[in-house]
Enzyme design. Structure first.
Site, PDB file in Angstrom:
ATOM      1  N   TYR A  95      -4.100  -8.008  15.949  1.00 22.09           N
ATOM      2  CA  TYR A  95      -4.107  -6.981  14.897  1.00 22.09           C
ATOM      3  C   TYR A  95      -5.351  -6.097  15.017  1.00 22.09           C
ATOM      4  CZ  TYR A  95      -4.013  -4.869  10.256  1.00 22.09           C
ATOM      5  OH  TYR A  95      -4.003  -3.972   9.220  1.00 22.09           O
ATOM      6  N   LYS A 112      -5.570  -1.959  15.834  1.00 24.74           N
ATOM      7  CA  LYS A 112      -6.169  -0.969  14.947  1.00 24.74           C
ATOM      8  C   LYS A 112      -7.326  -0.230  15.628  1.00 24.74           C
ATOM      9  CE  LYS A 112      -3.492  -1.444  11.369  1.00 24.74           C
ATOM     10  NZ  LYS A 112      -2.621  -0.339  10.901  1.00 24.74           N
ATOM     11  N   THR A 120      -1.599  -7.941  -1.245  1.00 26.49           N
ATOM     12  CA  THR A 120      -0.238  -7.596  -0.854  1.00 26.49           C
ATOM     13  C   THR A 120       0.388  -8.765  -0.102  1.00 26.49           C
ATOM     14  OG1 THR A 120      -0.870  -6.679   1.301  1.00 26.49           O
ATOM     15  CG2 THR A 120      -0.916  -5.173  -0.588  1.00 26.49           C
ATOM     16  N   LEU A 149       0.812  -1.204   0.000  1.00 24.21           N
ATOM     17  CA  LEU A 149       0.000   0.000   0.000  1.00 24.21           C
ATOM     18  C   LEU A 149       0.854   1.265   0.000  1.00 24.21           C
ATOM     19  CD1 LEU A 149      -2.772   1.399   0.207  1.00 24.21           C
ATOM     20  CD2 LEU A 149      -2.565   1.193   2.699  1.00 24.21           C
ATOM     21  N   ASN A 180       1.926   4.460   7.578  1.00 18.92           N
ATOM     22  CA  ASN A 180       1.486   3.264   6.872  1.00 18.92           C
ATOM     23  C   ASN A 180       2.142   1.984   7.373  1.00 18.92           C
ATOM     24  OD1 ASN A 180       0.484   1.664   4.400  1.00 18.92           O
ATOM     25  ND2 ASN A 180       2.707   1.559   4.173  1.00 18.92           N
ATOM     26  N   ASP A 186      12.892   2.832  10.554  1.00 18.05           N
ATOM     27  CA  ASP A 186      12.161   1.811  11.298  1.00 18.05           C
ATOM     28  C   ASP A 186      11.386   2.560  12.375  1.00 18.05           C
ATOM     29  OD1 ASP A 186      11.254  -0.120  13.073  1.00 18.05           O
ATOM     30  OD2 ASP A 186      13.136  -1.232  13.139  1.00 18.05           O
TER      31      ASP A 186
END
Length: 263
Positions: free
Chosen positions: A170, A174, A216, A18, A97, A70
């Protein structure tokens, strides 16, 4: 009609997927007279150089700068801020991102804890630290923005009412990123509205965007959408110079329209 002023746009985790598509789509849209500068950040400089060469092979003529970063490394964040300050003097758009789907190395409790810690550090703490570190440079922009990449599974309403991906570390990270973005926006609003010395500089607009499941390496190329399609929501926010998209909001792009996503 005067052209909009050039922007300095920094994208983390941008050598593939992305992040790469965000730079590609935005830069190609400027053709044939590019003005913006895109700072392509990645952990591996060799991989980043290959990404820059690929962009050039695709006909991208915009200025692409390569920067080792990083986002979990505070020394590299500090060095990146110093580089952007000395080279450009400001930052107009920060696109957080960089991300990963981190799995426990085994089923032991220490391994599970480490996977959660690493995921939360990458998607929440590191976004906060990078955003704070770049804030002085963002305040030198006439129209500063921070765009954070979230996920559809960060919408608690959607997760509870529709069939979506299931990955608690995950997903929780988010959800936390969404909350962080809201709190950074209201803190910024309070700063500007409060008056006094702290109110100097423009108001930063903070966003989260849901690009959707993409083809991806992140998901083994199993997503239904191309990274270029996922980049569209970010590119539209970057190009917004009139404030049509209010800060502190959660956006996705579907069927040709920008849509707000429920928190």
């Amino acid at each position: 009609m005067t052209s909009p002023a050039a922007q300095i746009i920094l994208v983390t985790g941008a050598n593939k997927g992305l992040g790469f598509s965000i730079i590609k789509v935005a830069a190609q849209r400027e053709s044939p007279t590019p003005s913006n500068t895109y700072i392509l950040c990645c952990r591996d400089v060799d991989a980043g150089q290959k990404a820059v060469e690929e962009l050039q092979a695709l006909g991208v003529t915009a200025n692409i700068d390569l920067l080792e970063l990083d986002v979990t490394n505070d020394e590299q964040i500090t060095a990146a801020v110093k580089y952007v300050e000395s080279t450009y003097g400001r930052l107009d758009v920060l696109i957080n991102n960089a991300g990963a789907l981190i799995m426990p190395s085994n089923e032991s409790l220490p391994a599970i804890r480490q996977a959660y810690n690493d995921t939360l550090n990458l998607h929440i703490s590191s976004v906060a630290v990078a955003s704070i570190a770049f804030t002085p440079l963002l305040r030198k922009s006439p129209d500063p923005k921070v765009i954070n990449i979230t996920s559809g599974i960060a919408s608690m309403q959607n997760v509870l009412t529709t069939k979506m991906g299931r990955h608690p570390p995950y997903g929780a990270s988010k959800v936390g990123l969404n909350g962080l973005t809201v709190h950074m926006q209201v803190a910024e609003n309070d700063r500007v509205q409060g008056g006094g010395e702290n109110a100097t500089g423009p108001r930063i607009r903070f966003y989260v965007v849901a690009p959707g499941p993409l083809k991806t390496a992140f998901n083994g190329f199993r997503g239904p959408r191309s990274p270029d399609d996922g980049a569209e929501v970010v590119v539209r926010l970057v190009a917004d110079r009139e404030g049509a998209f209010e800060g502190g909001s959660h956006w996705q792009f579907e069927e040709g329209d920008m849509r707000q996503v429920p928190w």
